[in-house]
Design a protein around this motif. Structure first.
Motif, PDB file in Angstrom:
ATOM      1  N   PHE A 143       0.824  -1.210   0.000  1.00 39.23           N
ATOM      2  CA  PHE A 143       0.000   0.000   0.000  1.00 39.23           C
ATOM      3  C   PHE A 143       0.863   1.267   0.000  1.00 39.23           C
ATOM      4  O   PHE A 143       0.347   2.376   0.061  1.00 39.23           O
ATOM      5  CB  PHE A 143      -0.933   0.013   1.220  1.00 39.23           C
ATOM      6  CG  PHE A 143      -0.233  -0.219   2.530  1.00 39.23           C
ATOM      7  CD1 PHE A 143       0.364   0.819   3.214  1.00 39.23           C
ATOM      8  CD2 PHE A 143      -0.140  -1.503   3.059  1.00 39.23           C
ATOM      9  CE1 PHE A 143       1.025   0.596   4.409  1.00 39.23           C
ATOM     10  CE2 PHE A 143       0.514  -1.738   4.252  1.00 39.23           C
ATOM     11  CZ  PHE A 143       1.109  -0.679   4.936  1.00 39.23           C
ATOM     12  N   GLY A 144       2.183   1.088  -0.072  1.00 38.56           N
ATOM     13  CA  GLY A 144       3.097   2.223   0.009  1.00 38.56           C
ATOM     14  C   GLY A 144       2.938   3.232  -1.110  1.00 38.56           C
ATOM     15  O   GLY A 144       3.284   4.412  -0.948  1.00 38.56           O
ATOM     16  N   GLY A 145       2.414   2.787  -2.245  1.00 36.14           N
ATOM     17  CA  GLY A 145       2.204   3.717  -3.350  1.00 36.14           C
ATOM     18  C   GLY A 145       1.190   4.800  -3.053  1.00 36.14           C
ATOM     19  O   GLY A 145       1.128   5.812  -3.760  1.00 36.14           O
ATOM     20  N   ALA A 146       0.394   4.608  -1.997  1.00 33.73           N
ATOM     21  CA  ALA A 146      -0.598   5.618  -1.614  1.00 33.73           C
ATOM     22  C   ALA A 146      -0.030   6.648  -0.651  1.00 33.73           C
ATOM     23  O   ALA A 146      -0.689   7.646  -0.359  1.00 33.73           O
ATOM     24  CB  ALA A 146      -1.801   4.931  -0.968  1.00 33.73           C
ATOM     25  N   LEU A 147       1.196   6.418  -0.145  1.00 37.60           N
ATOM     26  CA  LEU A 147       1.770   7.284   0.884  1.00 37.60           C
ATOM     27  C   LEU A 147       2.883   8.136   0.301  1.00 37.60           C
ATOM     28  O   LEU A 147       3.806   7.630  -0.338  1.00 37.60           O
ATOM     29  CB  LEU A 147       2.315   6.434   2.036  1.00 37.60           C
ATOM     30  CG  LEU A 147       1.321   5.479   2.696  1.00 37.60           C
ATOM     31  CD1 LEU A 147       2.021   4.623   3.742  1.00 37.60           C
ATOM     32  CD2 LEU A 147       0.168   6.259   3.326  1.00 37.60           C
ATOM     33  N   ASP A 148       2.810   9.436   0.553  1.00 35.90           N
ATOM     34  CA  ASP A 148       3.803  10.374   0.031  1.00 35.90           C
ATOM     35  C   ASP A 148       4.808  10.697   1.131  1.00 35.90           C
ATOM     36  O   ASP A 148       4.563  11.568   1.978  1.00 35.90           O
ATOM     37  CB  ASP A 148       3.112  11.645  -0.459  1.00 35.90           C
ATOM     38  CG  ASP A 148       4.066  12.585  -1.177  1.00 35.90           C
ATOM     39  OD1 ASP A 148       5.288  12.349  -1.121  1.00 35.90           O
ATOM     40  OD2 ASP A 148       3.592  13.561  -1.786  1.00 35.90           O
ATOM     41  N   PHE A 149       5.947  10.013   1.113  1.00 34.01           N
ATOM     42  CA  PHE A 149       6.941  10.222   2.154  1.00 34.01           C
ATOM     43  C   PHE A 149       7.851  11.416   1.879  1.00 34.01           C
ATOM     44  O   PHE A 149       8.826  11.637   2.597  1.00 34.01           O
ATOM     45  CB  PHE A 149       7.744   8.943   2.396  1.00 34.01           C
ATOM     46  CG  PHE A 149       7.001   7.949   3.240  1.00 34.01           C
ATOM     47  CD1 PHE A 149       6.934   8.098   4.609  1.00 34.01           C
ATOM     48  CD2 PHE A 149       6.325   6.893   2.652  1.00 34.01           C
ATOM     49  CE1 PHE A 149       6.230   7.211   5.403  1.00 34.01           C
ATOM     50  CE2 PHE A 149       5.618   5.986   3.434  1.00 34.01           C
ATOM     51  CZ  PHE A 149       5.569   6.148   4.814  1.00 34.01           C
ATOM     52  N   ASP A 150       7.531  12.189   0.863  1.00 33.40           N
ATOM     53  CA  ASP A 150       8.165  13.503   0.697  1.00 33.40           C
ATOM     54  C   ASP A 150       7.391  14.581   1.446  1.00 33.40           C
ATOM     55  O   ASP A 150       7.855  15.720   1.552  1.00 33.40           O
ATOM     56  CB  ASP A 150       8.239  13.880  -0.782  1.00 33.40           C
ATOM     57  CG  ASP A 150       9.239  13.017  -1.540  1.00 33.40           C
ATOM     58  OD1 ASP A 150      10.262  12.643  -0.934  1.00 33.40           O
ATOM     59  OD2 ASP A 150       8.997  12.717  -2.728  1.00 33.40           O
ATOM     60  N   ARG A 151       6.212  14.212   1.940  1.00 34.63           N
ATOM     61  CA  ARG A 151       5.388  15.159   2.718  1.00 34.63           C
ATOM     62  C   ARG A 151       4.969  14.460   4.019  1.00 34.63           C
ATOM     63  O   ARG A 151       3.935  13.803   4.081  1.00 34.63           O
ATOM     64  CB  ARG A 151       4.156  15.586   1.916  1.00 34.63           C
ATOM     65  CG  ARG A 151       4.466  16.425   0.686  1.00 34.63           C
ATOM     66  CD  ARG A 151       3.185  16.872  -0.008  1.00 34.63           C
ATOM     67  NE  ARG A 151       2.467  15.756  -0.607  1.00 34.63           N
ATOM     68  CZ  ARG A 151       1.193  15.809  -0.996  1.00 34.63           C
ATOM     69  NH1 ARG A 151       0.487  16.922  -0.830  1.00 34.63           N
ATOM     70  NH2 ARG A 151       0.606  14.761  -1.544  1.00 34.63           N
ATOM     71  N   VAL A 152       5.815  14.613   5.031  1.00 34.05           N
ATOM     72  CA  VAL A 152       5.603  13.924   6.301  1.00 34.05           C
ATOM     73  C   VAL A 152       5.622  14.931   7.440  1.00 34.05           C
ATOM     74  O   VAL A 152       6.494  15.811   7.496  1.00 34.05           O
ATOM     75  CB  VAL A 152       6.684  12.849   6.547  1.00 34.05           C
ATOM     76  CG1 VAL A 152       6.422  12.107   7.852  1.00 34.05           C
ATOM     77  CG2 VAL A 152       6.741  11.874   5.382  1.00 34.05           C
ATOM     78  N   HIS A 171      16.575  15.807  12.996  1.00 34.74           N
ATOM     79  CA  HIS A 171      16.589  15.377  11.596  1.00 34.74           C
ATOM     80  C   HIS A 171      16.005  16.485  10.710  1.00 34.74           C
ATOM     81  O   HIS A 171      14.916  16.329  10.143  1.00 34.74           O
ATOM     82  CB  HIS A 171      15.804  14.082  11.436  1.00 34.74           C
ATOM     83  CG  HIS A 171      16.363  12.948  12.237  1.00 34.74           C
ATOM     84  ND1 HIS A 171      17.329  12.091  11.758  1.00 34.74           N
ATOM     85  CD2 HIS A 171      16.111  12.550  13.520  1.00 34.74           C
ATOM     86  CE1 HIS A 171      17.637  11.209  12.697  1.00 34.74           C
ATOM     87  NE2 HIS A 171      16.918  11.462  13.770  1.00 34.74           N
ATOM     88  N   PRO A 172      16.702  17.611  10.610  1.00 33.05           N
ATOM     89  CA  PRO A 172      16.169  18.743   9.833  1.00 33.05           C
ATOM     90  C   PRO A 172      15.848  18.336   8.395  1.00 33.05           C
ATOM     91  O   PRO A 172      16.638  17.663   7.733  1.00 33.05           O
ATOM     92  CB  PRO A 172      17.315  19.765   9.875  1.00 33.05           C
ATOM     93  CG  PRO A 172      18.129  19.399  11.067  1.00 33.05           C
ATOM     94  CD  PRO A 172      18.029  17.901  11.177  1.00 33.05           C
ATOM     95  N   GLY A 173      14.667  18.731   7.948  1.00 30.25           N
ATOM     96  CA  GLY A 173      14.251  18.441   6.585  1.00 30.25           C
ATOM     97  C   GLY A 173      13.486  17.144   6.421  1.00 30.25           C
ATOM     98  O   GLY A 173      12.860  16.931   5.380  1.00 30.25           O
ATOM     99  N   ARG A 176       7.982  18.028   7.586  1.00 27.07           N
ATOM    100  CA  ARG A 176       7.543  19.367   7.193  1.00 27.07           C
ATOM    101  C   ARG A 176       6.753  20.072   8.288  1.00 27.07           C
ATOM    102  O   ARG A 176       6.578  21.291   8.238  1.00 27.07           O
ATOM    103  CB  ARG A 176       6.674  19.298   5.934  1.00 27.07           C
ATOM    104  CG  ARG A 176       7.418  18.932   4.676  1.00 27.07           C
ATOM    105  CD  ARG A 176       6.551  19.228   3.460  1.00 27.07           C
ATOM    106  NE  ARG A 176       7.169  18.797   2.215  1.00 27.07           N
ATOM    107  CZ  ARG A 176       6.660  19.031   1.019  1.00 27.07           C
ATOM    108  NH1 ARG A 176       5.517  19.698   0.905  1.00 27.07           N
ATOM    109  NH2 ARG A 176       7.271  18.596  -0.069  1.00 27.07           N
ATOM    110  N   SER A 177       6.245  19.317   9.248  1.00 26.15           N
ATOM    111  CA  SER A 177       5.471  19.926  10.329  1.00 26.15           C
ATOM    112  C   SER A 177       5.749  19.188  11.622  1.00 26.15           C
ATOM    113  O   SER A 177       6.160  18.018  11.627  1.00 26.15           O
ATOM    114  CB  SER A 177       3.961  19.882  10.023  1.00 26.15           C
ATOM    115  OG  SER A 177       3.456  18.565  10.199  1.00 26.15           O
ATOM    116  N   VAL A 178       5.509  19.894  12.741  1.00 22.97           N
ATOM    117  CA  VAL A 178       5.667  19.280  14.056  1.00 22.97           C
ATOM    118  C   VAL A 178       4.687  19.933  15.018  1.00 22.97           C
ATOM    119  O   VAL A 178       4.401  21.126  14.935  1.00 22.97           O
ATOM    120  CB  VAL A 178       7.120  19.424  14.576  1.00 22.97           C
ATOM    121  CG1 VAL A 178       7.521  20.886  14.735  1.00 22.97           C
ATOM    122  CG2 VAL A 178       7.304  18.685  15.898  1.00 22.97           C
TER     123      VAL A 178
END
Length: 291
Positions: A143-152, A171-173, A176-178
């Motif tokens: 199901f990994g194709g549904a997850l965008d790990f460039d936007r986490v 882990h800078p970068g 994208r949010s915390v």
């Protein structure tokens, strides 16, 4: 390693996947839950859209069940179109002497660090697990194709709030949010943190500081757009376990902008508190993940 699906549960138009896999970081089986919102959960692979990912780190004694069932992040995530990943809080069944002796160290209390001290260092490597192994394994899953790990994005509660803040800064970068709910903000100076850090990291307090949000923010460069909620009725806040004032003071002295700490009148440390403000934290993440 491949995941084994223990259950698939329909909820808020999407699907909650209860998964297990063999971890090379912890050398134990690990449980993780993944919520896929509707547009990622249904249809053929060609029709599915990749969705951003919000990682929720749980607190002491918790498993992926707790927030998935009681935190209401899935409700808000379904509306925003975000996936939510709920890792476990520690290895389980490592068979280390003393692993189950207390609720605030060992099983259920990994503190999202890589232990440097024996006998914990072979299994208690939660920082590597959360930041490296788990995202890679999920991305390579069926199901990994549904997850965008460039936007986490990353968030969490209590010990998990500590994990969210420190992993974001260490882990800078990567994220994208915390944000965080009732986080342990200054573990070097509270009983929970002192016990965990001495056990996992050893006696060198300079090493402890590398995993302490209040210490890390002193060297942070740029703005720190972070939402933190703390309940004023939280007994752990009253007992000095959370210390958000120390983080607030350190950020101010360092000239860091963007940190928002909201003190919520009367709220405690429970999932009643988490579920009340879950949507605010999903919206905070969405602001950075969907832009």
């Amino acid at each position: 390693m491949p995941f084994e699906t223990k259950a698939t549960i329909a909820t808020f138009g999407g699907k909650l996947l209860k998964l297990t896999h063999e971890s090379t970081s912890t050398n134990t089986p690990m449980s993780v839950y993944v919520y896929l919102p509707a547009k990622a959960a249904h249809g053929s692979p060609a029709d599915k859209s990749k969705v951003p990912v919000l990682i929720f780190l749980s607190g002491l004694t918790c498993t992926p069940d707790n927030c998935a069932e009681k935190g209401y992040f899935t409700a808000a995530a379904s509306r925003a179109g975000l996936a939510v990943v709920y890792p476990d809080t520690s290895p389980r069944g490592a068979n280390i002497e003393g692993e189950d002796a207390g609720w605030d160290f060992g099983t259920g209390a990994g503190f999202y660090v890589d232990a440097a001290r024996e006998p914990w260092s072979r299994n208690y490597r939660m920082e590597t697990y959360v930041t490296q192994e788990l995202p890679k394994a999920l991305a390579e899953s069926e199901f990994g194709g549904a997850l965008d790990f460039d936007r986490v994005g990353i968030t969490g509660h209590s010990m998990g709030g500590h994990g969210a803040l420190t992993l974001f800064m260490r882990h800078p970068g990567l994220y994208r949010s915390v944000s965080a709910l009732s986080p342990i903000c200054n573990p070097c100076n509270c009983p929970w943190g002192e016990k965990a850090f001495s056990g996992y990291l050893g006696d060198d307090r300079e090493e402890w500081k590398k995993h302490d949000a209040t210490e890390l923010i002193k060297g942070w460069k740029g703005d720190f757009h972070t939402l933190i909620d703390v309940g004023t009725g939280d007994n752990f806040y009253k007992q000095g376990q959370l210390l958000p004032e120390n983080l607030e003071k350190a950020a101010k002295e360092a000239g860091i902008k963007g940190l928002e700490i909201r003190y919520q009148p009367d709220y405690d440390h429970s999932y009643f508190f988490i579920s009340t403000f879950a949507e605010d934290h999903v919206k905070h993440a969405a602001k950075y993940l969907l832009s």
